[in-house]
Design a protein around this motif. Structure first.
Motif, PDB file in Angstrom:
ATOM      1  N   PRO A   1       0.796  -1.234   0.000  1.00 56.48           N
ATOM      2  CA  PRO A   1       0.000   0.000   0.000  1.00 56.48           C
ATOM      3  C   PRO A   1       0.824   1.277   0.000  1.00 56.48           C
ATOM      4  CG  PRO A   1      -0.020  -1.011   2.175  1.00 56.48           C
ATOM      5  CD  PRO A   1       0.635  -2.002   1.252  1.00 56.48           C
ATOM      6  N   VAL A   2       0.297   2.282  -0.692  1.00 60.65           N
ATOM      7  CA  VAL A   2       0.849   3.643  -0.641  1.00 60.65           C
ATOM      8  C   VAL A   2      -0.041   4.488   0.258  1.00 60.65           C
ATOM      9  CG1 VAL A   2       1.931   3.484  -2.905  1.00 60.65           C
ATOM     10  CG2 VAL A   2      -0.409   4.365  -2.707  1.00 60.65           C
ATOM     11  N   ASN A   3       0.457   5.671   0.603  1.00 67.49           N
ATOM     12  CA  ASN A   3      -0.299   6.583   1.447  1.00 67.49           C
ATOM     13  C   ASN A   3      -0.720   7.791   0.622  1.00 67.49           C
ATOM     14  OD1 ASN A   3      -0.520   8.975   3.439  1.00 67.49           O
ATOM     15  ND2 ASN A   3      -0.601   7.159   4.756  1.00 67.49           N
TER      16      ASN A   3
ATOM     17  N   LYS B   1      -4.438   9.903  -6.464  1.00 66.04           N
ATOM     18  CA  LYS B   1      -4.935   9.543  -5.135  1.00 66.04           C
ATOM     19  C   LYS B   1      -4.549   8.125  -4.732  1.00 66.04           C
ATOM     20  CE  LYS B   1      -8.836  12.744  -5.015  1.00 66.04           C
ATOM     21  NZ  LYS B   1     -10.313  12.897  -4.852  1.00 66.04           N
ATOM     22  N   GLY B   2      -3.951   7.396  -5.630  1.00 71.68           N
ATOM     23  CA  GLY B   2      -3.567   6.032  -5.316  1.00 71.68           C
ATOM     24  C   GLY B   2      -3.049   5.316  -6.545  1.00 71.68           C
TER      25      GLY B   2
ATOM     26  N   LEU C   1      -2.936   6.310 -10.924  1.00 66.20           N
ATOM     27  CA  LEU C   1      -1.529   6.430 -11.316  1.00 66.20           C
ATOM     28  C   LEU C   1      -1.167   5.397 -12.380  1.00 66.20           C
ATOM     29  CD1 LEU C   1       1.414   7.338 -11.133  1.00 66.20           C
ATOM     30  CD2 LEU C   1       1.644   5.929  -9.064  1.00 66.20           C
ATOM     31  N   LEU C   2      -1.565   4.154 -12.171  1.00 66.01           N
ATOM     32  CA  LEU C   2      -1.226   3.103 -13.123  1.00 66.01           C
ATOM     33  C   LEU C   2      -1.910   3.324 -14.467  1.00 66.01           C
ATOM     34  CD1 LEU C   2      -1.383   0.061 -10.696  1.00 66.01           C
ATOM     35  CD2 LEU C   2       0.660   0.988 -11.776  1.00 66.01           C
ATOM     36  N   GLY C   3      -3.144   3.832 -14.425  1.00 67.90           N
ATOM     37  CA  GLY C   3      -3.807   4.167 -15.679  1.00 67.90           C
ATOM     38  C   GLY C   3      -3.016   5.187 -16.464  1.00 67.90           C
ATOM     39  N   ASN C   4      -2.463   6.186 -15.759  1.00 70.66           N
ATOM     40  CA  ASN C   4      -1.665   7.223 -16.405  1.00 70.66           C
ATOM     41  C   ASN C   4      -0.342   6.673 -16.931  1.00 70.66           C
ATOM     42  OD1 ASN C   4       0.663   9.455 -15.852  1.00 70.66           O
ATOM     43  ND2 ASN C   4      -1.173  10.432 -16.646  1.00 70.66           N
ATOM     44  N   LEU C   5       0.355   5.884 -16.121  1.00 69.92           N
ATOM     45  CA  LEU C   5       1.674   5.376 -16.507  1.00 69.92           C
ATOM     46  C   LEU C   5       1.611   4.414 -17.694  1.00 69.92           C
ATOM     47  CD1 LEU C   5       3.304   4.683 -13.004  1.00 69.92           C
ATOM     48  CD2 LEU C   5       3.833   6.555 -14.577  1.00 69.92           C
ATOM     49  N   THR C   6       0.510   3.673 -17.805  1.00 72.24           N
ATOM     50  CA  THR C   6       0.407   2.684 -18.875  1.00 72.24           C
ATOM     51  C   THR C   6      -0.344   3.196 -20.091  1.00 72.24           C
ATOM     52  OG1 THR C   6      -1.637   1.764 -17.954  1.00 72.24           O
ATOM     53  CG2 THR C   6       0.448   0.784 -17.207  1.00 72.24           C
ATOM     54  N   GLY C   7      -0.914   4.404 -19.988  1.00 68.29           N
ATOM     55  CA  GLY C   7      -1.690   4.933 -21.096  1.00 68.29           C
ATOM     56  C   GLY C   7      -3.023   4.240 -21.278  1.00 68.29           C
ATOM     57  N   ALA C   8      -3.491   3.576 -20.229  1.00 68.91           N
ATOM     58  CA  ALA C   8      -4.783   2.891 -20.318  1.00 68.91           C
ATOM     59  C   ALA C   8      -5.904   3.918 -20.397  1.00 68.91           C
ATOM     60  CB  ALA C   8      -4.979   1.981 -19.115  1.00 68.91           C
TER      61      ALA C   8
ATOM     62  N   HIS D   1     -12.265   6.849  -4.747  1.00 66.74           N
ATOM     63  CA  HIS D   1     -11.983   7.773  -3.647  1.00 66.74           C
ATOM     64  C   HIS D   1     -12.731   9.084  -3.848  1.00 66.74           C
ATOM     65  CE1 HIS D   1      -8.300   5.061  -3.591  1.00 66.74           C
ATOM     66  NE2 HIS D   1      -8.972   4.787  -2.492  1.00 66.74           N
ATOM     67  N   VAL D   2     -14.048   8.974  -3.715  1.00 69.62           N
ATOM     68  CA  VAL D   2     -14.952  10.102  -3.920  1.00 69.62           C
ATOM     69  C   VAL D   2     -15.719  10.337  -2.619  1.00 69.62           C
ATOM     70  CG1 VAL D   2     -16.922  10.958  -5.244  1.00 69.62           C
ATOM     71  CG2 VAL D   2     -15.186   9.543  -6.369  1.00 69.62           C
ATOM     72  N   PRO D   3     -15.776  11.570  -2.115  1.00 67.04           N
ATOM     73  CA  PRO D   3     -16.588  11.827  -0.921  1.00 67.04           C
ATOM     74  C   PRO D   3     -18.033  11.373  -1.143  1.00 67.04           C
ATOM     75  CG  PRO D   3     -15.232  13.738  -1.442  1.00 67.04           C
ATOM     76  CD  PRO D   3     -15.093  12.785  -2.591  1.00 67.04           C
ATOM     77  N   LEU D   4     -18.639  10.854  -0.094  1.00 66.55           N
ATOM     78  CA  LEU D   4     -19.987  10.314  -0.228  1.00 66.55           C
ATOM     79  C   LEU D   4     -20.974  11.352  -0.755  1.00 66.55           C
ATOM     80  CD1 LEU D   4     -21.578   7.723   0.184  1.00 66.55           C
ATOM     81  CD2 LEU D   4     -22.024   8.434   2.548  1.00 66.55           C
TER      82      LEU D   4
END
Length: 293
Positions: free
Chosen positions: A84-86, A98-99, A103-110, A130-133
């Motif tokens: 886990p990351v913080n 936010k996690g 991040l992985l979507g950005n790094l892989t171009g997904a 990670h969306v406020p209720l």
């Protein structure tokens, strides 16, 4: 003799329990039987005080993830399992993510990615994370739900579920009770489900969230699409905490992770339970093997 897949294990936030559970997972006999684990951590000599939130730890975690993603895209590792990351450490480091998922979507171009929690009794895909209720209703749009349904339908066969049966959870109590308790079901969720059915996707709902997870556990559905973070994670963690695995759907690489956070309160004490980390590595190895079959 079939060669075991090489699986990257990233240590996550180096001030949390990640380094401990990553090492324990890499040394686990079941892990070594299933794959060749490769630890990814900060450079030798880098020092971080256990349990202390810092920009430096957030930046270090980010750089480790980048290294593992680069190797996964290049094919030098068959997949990655992440400790886990913080999120606060990421923010202090000036990182916009936010996690892991975004991040992985950005790094892989997904394009479209989604978070799924996998456990033997229950599989849940999250429409929002990670969306406020208070903001969930405005985030749950028709394009979002269309994309998440399509993604779940397309990706679940990778997990040896060739014809996934999906259920859509309602957002409101009693799935809105025909508009008496909210109109998101009538306005967004039901039309998205009906459109997916017309495309040949096996999905039904929206169903009241207080019963749909029970129906999935009993075998009626292979996975449930939940509208927001706690709607999906509470039932998974009640049933399988420490054994559930976080999986990112939609990536060109295999990525699994733990079902818990950095646990700063016990970092550095040598008492962290590696069970979820072990399960994450084992699932990554299994997915890698299925991909090569």
């Amino acid at each position: 003799m079939t060669r075991k897949p090489r699986i990257a294990i990233t240590v996550g936030d180096p001030a949390g329990i990640g380094p401990e559970i990553a090492r324990k997972a890499a040394d686990d006999a079941r892990v070594r039987d299933a794959c060749e684990p490769v630890l990814y951590g900060p450079p030798t000599g880098a020092s971080f005080k256990p349990g202390v939130l810092s920009a430096e730890a957030g930046r270090a975690a980010y750089e480790v993830i980048c290294n593992a993603v680069r190797d996964a895209l290049a094919g030098s590792v068959a997949g990655m399992a992440t400790a886990p990351v913080n999120k606060a450490a990421f923010a202090r480091a000036g990182l916009p993510w936010k996690g892991h998922t975004d991040l992985l979507g950005n790094l892989t171009g997904a394009g479209q990615v989604a978070m799924m929690f996998w456990s033997e009794p229950l599989k849940v895909v999250l429409a929002s994370v990670h969306v406020p209720l208070r903001d969930v209703s405005s985030v749950i749009t028709r394009p979002l739900i269309d994309n998440v349904i399509e993604l779940a339908h397309r990706e679940l066969p990778r997990f040896d579920i060739p014809s996934p049966r999906l259920a859509m959870a309602g957002l409101n109590p009693h799935a809105g009770e025909d508009g008496l308790m909210g109109d998101e079901e009538q306005r967004v969720l039901r039309p998205a489900v009906e459109a997916a059915q017309a495309r040949g996707i096996a999905i039904d709902g929206p169903f009241p969230a207080d019963t749909v997870f029970v129906r999935a556990v009993r075998g009626e559905f292979d996975a449930v699409i939940a509208n927001y973070h706690d709607q999906g994670l509470i039932p998974v963690k009640l049933l399988a905490f420490g054994r559930a695995v976080n999986v990112t759907l939609g990536l060109p690489i295999i990525r699994t992770s733990v079902d818990h956070g950095t646990a700063f309160d016990i970092a550095g004490r040598g008492i962290a339970d590696p069970s979820s980390m072990i399960e994450a590595v084992l699932l990554a190895a299994r997915l890698a093997a299925l991909r090569t079959d």
